[in-house]
Motif scaffolding. Structure first.
Motif, mmCIF file in Angstrom:
data_model
loop_
_atom_site.group_PDB
_atom_site.id
_atom_site.type_symbol
_atom_site.label_atom_id
_atom_site.label_comp_id
_atom_site.label_asym_id
_atom_site.label_seq_id
_atom_site.Cartn_x
_atom_site.Cartn_y
_atom_site.Cartn_z
ATOM 1 N N PHE A 483 0.829 -1.208 0.000
ATOM 2 C CA PHE A 483 0.000 0.000 0.000
ATOM 3 C C PHE A 483 0.864 1.259 0.000
ATOM 4 O O PHE A 483 1.904 1.324 0.659
ATOM 5 N N HIS A 485 -0.933 4.124 0.817
ATOM 6 C CA HIS A 485 -1.611 4.790 1.926
ATOM 7 C C HIS A 485 -2.776 3.919 2.376
ATOM 8 O O HIS A 485 -3.434 3.272 1.564
ATOM 9 N N CYS A 506 2.360 -1.543 4.450
ATOM 10 C CA CYS A 506 2.441 -0.116 4.098
ATOM 11 C C CYS A 506 3.778 0.407 4.629
ATOM 12 O O CYS A 506 3.829 1.084 5.666
#
Length: 722
Positions: A483, A485, A506
């Motif tokens: 990811f 965000h 992330c």
């Protein structure tokens, strides 16, 4: 940059001035639409002519698709081209810039100058950050800070291309304090439809700070009910994509919602902001996909019924100690220690000898696993070692002088398979079951064997974070699953372990984590302090924000809700916007007629509003009231734990599934001492229920009113009904 005017411009009637400007803007947009439409038609004809495309044609097709997207945005802009105007004189300039601000930037087709400024542009931040305390203002541009003076801040409502409202919240040299909140109150007083909507025209200064926070921050938002935290998080996604197009992409962003119905409820906000392709899911659905559906998830209905039922709080809490333990970082630490020991002992304690005279020493195998492949995740290390063992065997077979090569190969292959079977099972489920067996305090009762052949094992929601952690240690992170965000909504119901797992996916730590500790009704799996999350991020890489103002409900509703949680000092009260409405109605009804009176009240409320909810303590009660509605011919929608869509209209829903939703009017039923005792869970449930209402709140009870509602307060609101 925008339209400019000199200091000596004669003042005009605001309405007429904006009508003239709107007419010009719409004419220019239609002119551009006509030009683009003709070009797109020609492009589509060219594409239809050839099936096989060259590299240049592919590039042309990409440009054409961008043109189609611009065409779609222009068509949307004809309905509501902008919502605000800011007149700003930058230091050193001779003319004032008139900046019209909308959801999408639009250029003038004749001059190629910016006609409408995108709300996410740096200069547009002035519209949100400027509060009228003096006329000096500044914004950050790519070239550095721009300072100057504001001469006008104007809110504008355009719907379907028609000017409907003009409100000046600041005029240089005039006292506009009385109208500062007029536009906000006007928008808040509107009735709801069946979906959450954007707030670009009413973003407040404190919300704007969060939306435009640094992309590398883990932003944690403690927001009271109705503070707009969910909408702020969605607008932050749109802002980040606009500002960091080269570094972030929509398909590598994700929103983790509390349930599938909430995903549906918020589904129209991002498309309205011109953003598409962002993943919207729940933690459970995402986890099962990452685990390649090795396991299934147990139906949560029985747990919800137990936790939110009417049993004693102490007994309820004792049953869920394992759930809390599995979500703690101490569980992660114990699991990491277990996996390190597994890594140390997983190599079979044996040399590999596929046939006489050829032996691969254990020391070589250990060196491959622990040294040469140490930078790979565990499963890949095992795979690479076994592949190397197999290659060693194949080379040895080629060099062998054995006459019957086929027989030798069959025997060697059988020995290789036997050696391969000496390695333990490298799957998340197998390792997790072994781990649980080694941890008596956690227990393994949450893992349920399949009832029929070929079915999957089923686990509880709290088992997913540990299994994901094992998967991460075994497999690492697939680049497609990484990811840029992450947004986590209703994060007070997440465990610290879940946050730790998401951080692995992330790596930038760019997250928006939002919730309200006063609404932490799932305390068996969630948190009581944001430090449990903040401590997981490096110092300087986390930002904490508080949103204490509730924009959702009227002053009367917020005050009523605050009175319920006021005795519990650890809960944060909401500060209402002074939007006065009807008094909260607390009404005693007879037990035998309570269903009929609830149905009558729902029907009356629905005649005045588009979205109405009847909220119950338990799912069983929701079924009873829903059946009563259907029997009376009232079209009501039952919302339960399996619901994946929100339909609007009249909803019947247990309070614990209503978090995040909002309705024009709410009817709380059975608010008696049996359903809502003096426990903090009961207080939080009632608080959540009350704060779902925008404009009207009615409370029904039988026999004795819940002690959480002060008797004197109820007497005042009941009047003759009480």
């Amino acid at each position: 940059m925008m339209e400019s005017k000199s200091f000596d411009s004669a003042p005009k009637d605001p309405l007429q001035e904006e009508r003239d400007h709107l007419e010009y803007v719409l004419a220019q947009i239609r002119k551009q639409l006509k030009r683009d439409g003709t070009r797109l038609l020609e492009t589509d004809e060219d594409e239809d002519a050839d099936e096989a495309l060259t590299a240049d044609e592919i590039a042309d097709a990409t440009v054409a698709e961008l043109a189609r997207e611009r065409f779609r945005k222009l068509r949307m802009a004809t309905r509501e081209p902008y919502f605000g105007r800011l007149d700003f004189l930058a230091d050193g300039d001779a003319r004032i810039d008139q900046m019209y601000i909308g959801k999408r930037g639009v250029d003038d087709p004749d001059t190629a100058e910016r006609m409408i400024l995108d709300w996410r542009a740096p200069a547009a931040s002035l519209f949100y950050s400027f509060t009228g305390q003096g006329d000096e203002a500044a914004y950050e541009s790519p070239e550095g800070p721009i300072h100057g003076q504001v001469y006008l801040k104007r809110n504008i409502v355009v719907r379907d291309g028609e000017l409907q409202r003009v409100v000046d919240s600041y005029v240089h040299g005039q006292d506009t304090s009385a109208t500062t909140d007029e536009f906000l109150l006007y928008r808040l007083a509107e009735n709801k439809d069946s979906r959450l909507r954007d707030i670009v025209s009413t973003i407040q200064a404190e919300q704007n700070d969060i939306i435009r926070a640094d992309k590398n921050l883990a932003v944690i938002i403690q927001g009271v009910a109705g503070s707009g935290k969910t909408t702020v998080a969605l607008h932050r996604l749109a802002y980040l994509l606009y500002q960091h197009q080269e570094r972030m992409s929509a398909d590598r962003m994700a929103i983790f919602a509390p349930n599938a119905m909430f995903v549906d409820y918020i589904s129209e906000v991002l498309p309205e902001l011109g953003v598409g392709g962002i993943q919207q899911t729940t933690f459970a659905d995402w986890a099962l996909r990452i685990l390649d559906y090795e396991v299934g998830l147990r139906d949560p209905s029985h747990r919800l019924r137990d936790w939110f039922g009417l049993k004693a709080a102490g007994a309820r809490r004792a049953e869920y100690r394992d759930v809390e333990a599995k979500g703690a970082l101490s569980c992660r630490d114990a699991l990491e220690a277990f996996l390190k020991e597994f890594e140390r002992t997983c190599i079979p304690e044996a040399d590999f000898s596929p046939f006489e005279g050829h032996t691969l020493p254990l020391t070589d195998i250990v060196a491959w696993f622990r040294d040469e492949y140490s930078h790979y995740p565990l499963y890949q290390r095992r795979s690479r070692v076994l592949a190397r063992v197999k290659r060693w065997m194949e080379i040895a077979l080629k060099e062998s002088s054995e006459l019957d090569k086929k027989a030798q190969k069959r025997a060697a292959t059988a020995k290789y398979r036997a050696y391969e079977n000496l390695w333990p099972d490298f799957t998340p489920l197998a390792l997790y079951r072994t781990f649980l067996d080694s941890q008596p305090g956690l227990g393994s009762a949450s893992i349920h064997a399949p009832k029929k052949r070929g079915a999957r094992y089923e686990v509880q929601a709290e088992d997913l974070a540990p299994m994901l952690y094992i998967h991460w240690r075994l497999q690492g992170v697939d680049p497609r699953d990484r990811f840029d965000h992450v947004v986590i909504d209703e994060a007070q119901d997440f465990s610290p372990f879940q946050i730790a797992v998401l951080r692995n996916y992330c790596p930038s730590g760019s997250m928006t984590i939002l919730g309200d500790l006063s609404q932490s009704i799932h305390t068996y799996q969630g948190i009581t302090d944001w430090d449990a999350f903040m401590s997981q991020f490096p110092e300087g890489h986390v930002g904490y924000y508080q949103l204490d103002v509730s924009y959702r409900s009227t002053f009367e509703i917020i005050e009523f809700a605050n009175e319920i949680i006021r005795p519990f000092r650890q809960f944060r009260e909401a500060k209402p916007v002074f939007r006065s409405g009807e008094e909260v109605v607390v009404e005693q009804v007879e037990w035998r007629t309570r269903l009929d009176q609830a149905v009558d009240k729902l029907s009356a409320l629905h005649r005045e509003a588009s979205t109405v909810a009847l909220l119950t303590r338990t799912e069983e009660d929701a079924h009873v009231y829903h059946h009563a509605c259907l029997e009376a011919g009232v079209d009501a929608h039952l919302i339960d734990a399996k619901q994946s869509e929100y339909h609007g209209g009249i909803s019947v829903v247990p309070i614990y599934l209503a978090k995040g939703l909002e309705f024009d009017s709410v009817l709380l039923v059975d608010v008696d001492e049996q359903h809502y005792d003096t426990s903090s869970l009961s207080a939080k449930l009632l608080y959540v229920g009350c704060t779902r209402a925008l404009h009207r709140l009615h409370v029904h009870y039988t026999d004795a009113l819940s002690p959480l509602i002060p008797r004197s307060d109820a007497d005042e609101r009941c009047g003759a009904s009480g």
